[in-house]
Design a protein around this motif. Structure first.
Motif, PDB file in Angstrom:
ATOM      1  N   ALA A  19       0.849  -1.196   0.000  1.00  0.00           N
ATOM      2  CA  ALA A  19       0.000   0.000   0.000  1.00  0.00           C
ATOM      3  C   ALA A  19       0.884   1.246   0.000  1.00  0.00           C
ATOM      4  O   ALA A  19       0.634   2.202  -0.730  1.00  0.00           O
ATOM      5  N   LYS A  20       1.941   1.208   0.808  1.00  0.00           N
ATOM      6  CA  LYS A  20       2.845   2.362   0.865  1.00  0.00           C
ATOM      7  C   LYS A  20       3.606   2.537  -0.453  1.00  0.00           C
ATOM      8  O   LYS A  20       3.760   3.653  -0.950  1.00  0.00           O
ATOM      9  N   ARG A  21       4.059   1.420  -1.010  1.00  0.00           N
ATOM     10  CA  ARG A  21       4.788   1.521  -2.280  1.00  0.00           C
ATOM     11  C   ARG A  21       3.860   2.006  -3.393  1.00  0.00           C
ATOM     12  O   ARG A  21       4.262   2.803  -4.244  1.00  0.00           O
ATOM     13  N   ASN A  22       2.627   1.527  -3.404  1.00  0.00           N
ATOM     14  CA  ASN A  22       1.678   2.012  -4.415  1.00  0.00           C
ATOM     15  C   ASN A  22       1.460   3.511  -4.283  1.00  0.00           C
ATOM     16  O   ASN A  22       1.340   4.213  -5.281  1.00  0.00           O
ATOM     17  N   TYR A  23       1.389   3.953  -3.032  1.00  0.00           N
ATOM     18  CA  TYR A  23       1.230   5.400  -2.820  1.00  0.00           C
ATOM     19  C   TYR A  23       2.401   6.159  -3.441  1.00  0.00           C
ATOM     20  O   TYR A  23       2.225   7.160  -4.136  1.00  0.00           O
ATOM     21  N   ILE A  24       3.615   5.650  -3.224  1.00  0.00           N
ATOM     22  CA  ILE A  24       4.808   6.310  -3.783  1.00  0.00           C
ATOM     23  C   ILE A  24       4.772   6.268  -5.315  1.00  0.00           C
ATOM     24  O   ILE A  24       4.912   7.292  -5.987  1.00  0.00           O
ATOM     25  N   PHE A  25       4.561   5.080  -5.861  1.00  0.00           N
ATOM     26  CA  PHE A  25       4.600   4.954  -7.327  1.00  0.00           C
ATOM     27  C   PHE A  25       3.452   5.728  -7.980  1.00  0.00           C
ATOM     28  O   PHE A  25       3.636   6.367  -9.013  1.00  0.00           O
ATOM     29  N   ASP A  26       2.261   5.669  -7.381  1.00  0.00           N
ATOM     30  CA  ASP A  26       1.118   6.380  -7.967  1.00  0.00           C
ATOM     31  C   ASP A  26       1.340   7.888  -7.949  1.00  0.00           C
ATOM     32  O   ASP A  26       0.956   8.591  -8.891  1.00  0.00           O
ATOM     33  N   THR A  27       1.932   8.383  -6.866  1.00  0.00           N
ATOM     34  CA  THR A  27       2.215   9.818  -6.788  1.00  0.00           C
ATOM     35  C   THR A  27       3.196  10.232  -7.884  1.00  0.00           C
ATOM     36  O   THR A  27       2.961  11.195  -8.616  1.00  0.00           O
ATOM     37  N   ILE A  28       4.282   9.486  -7.993  1.00  0.00           N
ATOM     38  CA  ILE A  28       5.285   9.813  -9.007  1.00  0.00           C
ATOM     39  C   ILE A  28       4.670   9.699 -10.401  1.00  0.00           C
ATOM     40  O   ILE A  28       4.837  10.576 -11.253  1.00  0.00           O
ATOM     41  N   ARG A  29       3.905   8.625 -10.608  1.00  0.00           N
ATOM     42  CA  ARG A  29       3.254   8.406 -11.894  1.00  0.00           C
ATOM     43  C   ARG A  29       2.328   9.568 -12.244  1.00  0.00           C
ATOM     44  O   ARG A  29       2.341  10.059 -13.364  1.00  0.00           O
ATOM     45  N   SER A  30       1.547  10.041 -11.281  1.00  0.00           N
ATOM     46  CA  SER A  30       0.601  11.087 -11.675  1.00  0.00           C
ATOM     47  C   SER A  30       1.304  12.408 -11.936  1.00  0.00           C
ATOM     48  O   SER A  30       0.879  13.165 -12.799  1.00  0.00           O
ATOM     49  N   GLY A  56       6.711  17.826  -2.784  1.00  0.00           N
ATOM     50  CA  GLY A  56       5.627  18.618  -2.203  1.00  0.00           C
ATOM     51  C   GLY A  56       4.440  17.726  -1.858  1.00  0.00           C
ATOM     52  O   GLY A  56       3.882  17.826  -0.767  1.00  0.00           O
ATOM     53  N   ARG A  57       4.063  16.866  -2.784  1.00  0.00           N
ATOM     54  CA  ARG A  57       2.931  15.966  -2.519  1.00  0.00           C
ATOM     55  C   ARG A  57       3.241  14.993  -1.381  1.00  0.00           C
ATOM     56  O   ARG A  57       2.362  14.630  -0.611  1.00  0.00           O
ATOM     57  N   ILE A 107      12.937   6.804  -0.431  1.00  0.00           N
ATOM     58  CA  ILE A 107      11.741   7.613  -0.183  1.00  0.00           C
ATOM     59  C   ILE A 107      10.804   6.864   0.770  1.00  0.00           C
ATOM     60  O   ILE A 107      10.223   7.447   1.688  1.00  0.00           O
ATOM     61  N   PHE A 108      10.692   5.558   0.557  1.00  0.00           N
ATOM     62  CA  PHE A 108       9.914   4.693   1.448  1.00  0.00           C
ATOM     63  C   PHE A 108      10.394   4.860   2.896  1.00  0.00           C
ATOM     64  O   PHE A 108       9.593   5.054   3.817  1.00  0.00           O
ATOM     65  N   ASP A 109      11.710   4.811   3.083  1.00  0.00           N
ATOM     66  CA  ASP A 109      12.268   4.951   4.432  1.00  0.00           C
ATOM     67  C   ASP A 109      12.003   6.337   5.021  1.00  0.00           C
ATOM     68  O   ASP A 109      11.676   6.471   6.198  1.00  0.00           O
ATOM     69  N   VAL A 110      12.166   7.370   4.183  1.00  0.00           N
ATOM     70  CA  VAL A 110      11.961   8.738   4.673  1.00  0.00           C
ATOM     71  C   VAL A 110      10.507   8.930   5.100  1.00  0.00           C
ATOM     72  O   VAL A 110      10.217   9.464   6.173  1.00  0.00           O
ATOM     73  N   LEU A 111       9.563   8.482   4.262  1.00  0.00           N
ATOM     74  CA  LEU A 111       8.141   8.615   4.597  1.00  0.00           C
ATOM     75  C   LEU A 111       7.808   7.861   5.883  1.00  0.00           C
ATOM     76  O   LEU A 111       7.018   8.322   6.702  1.00  0.00           O
ATOM     77  N   ASN A 112       8.441   6.712   6.059  1.00  0.00           N
ATOM     78  CA  ASN A 112       8.240   5.946   7.289  1.00  0.00           C
ATOM     79  C   ASN A 112       8.767   6.703   8.499  1.00  0.00           C
ATOM     80  O   ASN A 112       8.078   6.836   9.512  1.00  0.00           O
ATOM     81  N   GLN A 113       9.997   7.186   8.385  1.00  0.00           N
ATOM     82  CA  GLN A 113      10.622   7.857   9.533  1.00  0.00           C
ATOM     83  C   GLN A 113       9.865   9.105   9.921  1.00  0.00           C
ATOM     84  O   GLN A 113       9.756   9.436  11.099  1.00  0.00           O
ATOM     85  N   LEU A 114       9.363   9.843   8.926  1.00  0.00           N
ATOM     86  CA  LEU A 114       8.652  11.091   9.230  1.00  0.00           C
ATOM     87  C   LEU A 114       7.155  10.846   9.412  1.00  0.00           C
ATOM     88  O   LEU A 114       6.403  11.771   9.675  1.00  0.00           O
ATOM     89  N   ASP A 115       6.746   9.601   9.248  1.00  0.00           N
ATOM     90  CA  ASP A 115       5.342   9.217   9.420  1.00  0.00           C
ATOM     91  C   ASP A 115       4.422  10.082   8.549  1.00  0.00           C
ATOM     92  O   ASP A 115       3.476  10.708   9.029  1.00  0.00           O
ATOM     93  N   TYR A 132       2.809   9.012   5.621  1.00  0.00           N
ATOM     94  CA  TYR A 132       1.836   8.372   4.741  1.00  0.00           C
ATOM     95  C   TYR A 132       0.430   8.859   5.071  1.00  0.00           C
ATOM     96  O   TYR A 132       0.027   8.813   6.238  1.00  0.00           O
ATOM     97  N   PRO A 133      -0.316   9.342   4.081  1.00  0.00           N
ATOM     98  CA  PRO A 133      -1.709   9.721   4.359  1.00  0.00           C
ATOM     99  C   PRO A 133      -2.464   8.484   4.825  1.00  0.00           C
ATOM    100  O   PRO A 133      -2.232   7.383   4.317  1.00  0.00           O
ATOM    101  N   LYS A 134      -3.386   8.668   5.758  1.00  0.00           N
ATOM    102  CA  LYS A 134      -4.118   7.541   6.333  1.00  0.00           C
ATOM    103  C   LYS A 134      -4.786   6.682   5.269  1.00  0.00           C
ATOM    104  O   LYS A 134      -4.731   5.470   5.313  1.00  0.00           O
TER     105      LYS A 134
END
Lengths: 453, 453
Positions: free
Chosen positions: A19-30, A171-172, A345-353, A355-357
């Motif tokens: 779910a987290k990886r999809n969030y990353i890839f979908d964001t970059i993709r869009s 930014g996103r 990026i996965f690690d950074v998003l995890n460390q800074l918490d 991920y949108p709910k």
């Protein structure tokens, strides 16, 4: 019976990680789509002849090679085998290998499809690559790259656009970053004025240590690398380069006055910085001479991105290169590209918490299963929930309540819907909020409204 | 210089193909999510010991094997090499292979992660698989599978749910389908009453020909396969099975009256059909005894999906199986799953021209580049377009108008925005509709409104 294991250096991705990886890839993709980049994919396997020799001798060793099908050894003379020259053997016994990056397959793609492509070609590609590296913390044998490149255009507006993309993506994500810029031509200019092109990396490494060890030690290090005192004197303003990007560029202009190439690099950077100023970017842009990433490869802009709030290496990088497709017989195609480092990026998003709910939210509501009669009643109700876009499950067995609740719990399902005989007769649903424990007796429509909130 | 080629049996996906494939995968993914299935991914490479022996002898040959890194031949005695036993060699020289399907890696996943999983586990997985098959039309060496499985639950509600998923996915695609159902236990029952379990496939093959060759020839064929006259007599009502699903089930009930297994199969099918009736599915459901897909594998329900408006093989299939993970040391885990055939669905959507327009729409508007002064003016304007969610490009060079228009044309960009000196001074944009040729002089806001429509 066999105890299963996973290949060293590779990973399974669990539902939450996916779910987290999809969030990353979908964001970059869009964001790539928003800027008019087009997605392509290439096969995992390439001919070894396409891959070999493109990544240096070390790279050749890190290619995963696929054994030819059929009776491989039949094609070998006894003497050939007895030489036990594994490299020579591999080249003959393996025609295919796994892709090592997305750049070489992209170059092959451009050459093979050049008649369908309308240049400039803005493509992006998000796929795994494989390297037979020694696995270690944070380094995998299978990992994803997220590349965007424009080929067939020399315009520096492409560099500007890629910087905008970086700014928009982070930014996103809500990650504060500094975008660091350099230009290969400036480094070449530096090499020119000190008369030692092969020392550029030594110089950038030494400059990088300025904050830590001070000017005196930096100069000593340069001396120890065999750089003349005269050259070191000339380098002083460059080593001590300070101030705003504008001030730095002014200093460089005078230091590099005798180098045409150097001045060209300064001019390119000036152009890029002046255009980005029109765009009100959130991210800082910083001229950083110590960027020497892909030095043998890049010919113009060099880009690296650092996260401001997490200690971690570069999380995105890129630059301009010449002659991407020359080796495949199509000369004169230059390009510029970037690559997002998904794992970091996965690690950074995890460390800074960060991920949108809703990016990690799976099933929204679980219907408890009380047996066939109740199930018959709620099957069409569940259908309505799903048609409203609510991710809904019915527990498949009429198991003990405790077991069903614990399923909801361990799957982080925020609501449980209870329809026993009483609720069925009243045509109601008892909706339980799993966080607060609160229960409400509701109609199906009321339920749907609450769950859609 | 090297003429590049692509590995036989593999494909590049162009931007248009990718857009279509993303539409397919995104649709399937969102329906899986809606039903509470969770995505996982496993590595491309598995240990050969995980893969070997799982797909029969033929399957072992079709595995792509990866040559070990380093000095492979050093580990071999001269005699071993001179035997030239390629199979034996491969097993020792290759520890890893590419995954052949998603089922075996899923079984490995379940066993290795059993302590984190809360059963029943509803997972889906959309990834490529590789098979060293002889490439031919419609058969590739790299292709995608889109599997969903529930493991750890014997409830037939899972079968019902998978049928709902099939109905919903094809409903969203706009593909009219017939969902064909069978049950392995019914086939076993048939084998039982004729006393020849090994003849089941012969019987389903012969029944499948009824429409084409008539009852007499079917009976002749059964005779030629060594089935006794007595057995053929008993088979007559089954061969001629007709009517609604309910009528077929009644016929089967009396024909299979002596077979406990057979009756169990009829009962399972009855359950599934009665529950789907509560759900108002668009797709037809049809009991079809000729379905014998994966006969050595499935133990209960067998599912296949046929497109009604295109001549093509099954576009989705699945069924229930026992003991998925037994071979890896975790017995008693049964499951049921389906797999969408992405490549065939791609073909069907193409043939019926069913892709929604916006699924293949890339860039919405191209800004013509008239040079630096105009570019400086429009860069922030373009930024606003993108922040509104409009996929926007600026042609990177101030090339001839004709060249820029032809770029828009060949990239199917529906609008071109023209901001020359006049428009710039008037703070307007000339928006050209590339389909109608119509031009309008508009403010940026008016443009955005039109493009968002």
């Amino acid at each position: 019976m066999q105890k299963p294991s996973i290949v060293k250096g590779t990973r399974d991705f669990s539902p939450e990680e996916m779910a987290k990886r999809n969030y990353i890839f979908d964001t970059i993709r869009s964001v790539y789509n928003l800027f008019g980049y087009k997605q392509i994919e290439t096969p995992a396997m390439e001919s070894l002849s396409t891959l070999m020799g493109k990544y240096g001798e070390e790279g050749d060793k890190l290619l995963f090679k696929i054994l030819n099908s059929g009776d491989v050894l039949a094609g070998f003379e006894d003497e050939e085998l007895l030489q036990k020259n594994s490299n020579k053997f591999a080249v003959k016994a393996c025609e295919k290998g796994l892709r090592y990056d997305l750049t070489v397959p992209f170059a092959r793609y451009v050459v093979m499809h050049r008649n369908e492509i309308s240049f400039p070609f803005k493509r992006y590609q998000i796929q795994p690559v494989w390297r037979a590296d020694r696995p270690q913390k944070g380094r995998y044998r299978e990992f994803f790259q997220c590349d965007a490149d424009v080929v067939g255009s020399d315009s520096l507006l492409n560099e500007v656009e890629l910087i905008q993309i970086i700014n928009e993506v982070f930014g996103r994500f809500g990650i504060r970053v500094s975008i660091k810029l350099n230009n290969r031509k400036i480094l070449s200019g530096i090499a020119e004025i000190i008369g030692a092109p092969e020392k550029v990396v030594d110089i950038t490494v030494a400059i990088d240590k300025l904050d830590k060890i001070g000017l005196e030690k930096v100069n000593e290090e340069l001396q120890s690398k065999g750089i003349s005192q005269d050259a070191i004197d000339k380098l002083q303003p460059i080593i001590l380069l300070e101030g705003t990007n504008k001030q730095k560029l002014e200093t460089l202009k005078s230091s590099l006055a005798v180098s045409e190439t150097g001045l060209k690099g300064v001019e390119e950077l000036e152009f890029i910085l002046s255009k980005t100023e029109l765009l009100d970017l959130k991210s800082d842009l910083e001229l950083d001479l110590t960027l020497a990433r892909g030095l043998n490869y890049y010919t113009g802009a060099i880009i690296e991105v650092k996260a401001l709030d997490v200690q971690i290496g570069s999380i995105t990088g890129g630059g301009r290169y010449d002659n991407l497709t020359g080796i495949f017989g199509l000369p004169g195609v230059s390009g510029v590209g970037i690559s997002f480092g998904a794992d970091r990026i996965f690690d950074v998003l995890n460390q800074l918490d960060l991920y949108p709910k809703d990016s990690v939210q799976g099933t929204k509501v679980l219907f408890v299963n009380f047996g066939e009669a109740e199930a018959d009643y709620i099957l069409p109700v569940i259908n309505r929930f799903r048609l409203s876009g609510i991710s809904t499950e019915l527990y498949p067995e009429s198991a003990k309540m405790k077991k069903q609740m614990s399923y909801a719990d361990s799957n982080n399902i925020p609501y449980v819907a209870i329809v026993g005989e009483d609720e069925k007769n009243a045509q109601k649903i008892m909706l339980k909020n799993m966080h607060t424990g609160e229960q409400q007796l509701l109609s199906a429509d009321e339920c749907i409204n609450i769950l859609l909130r």
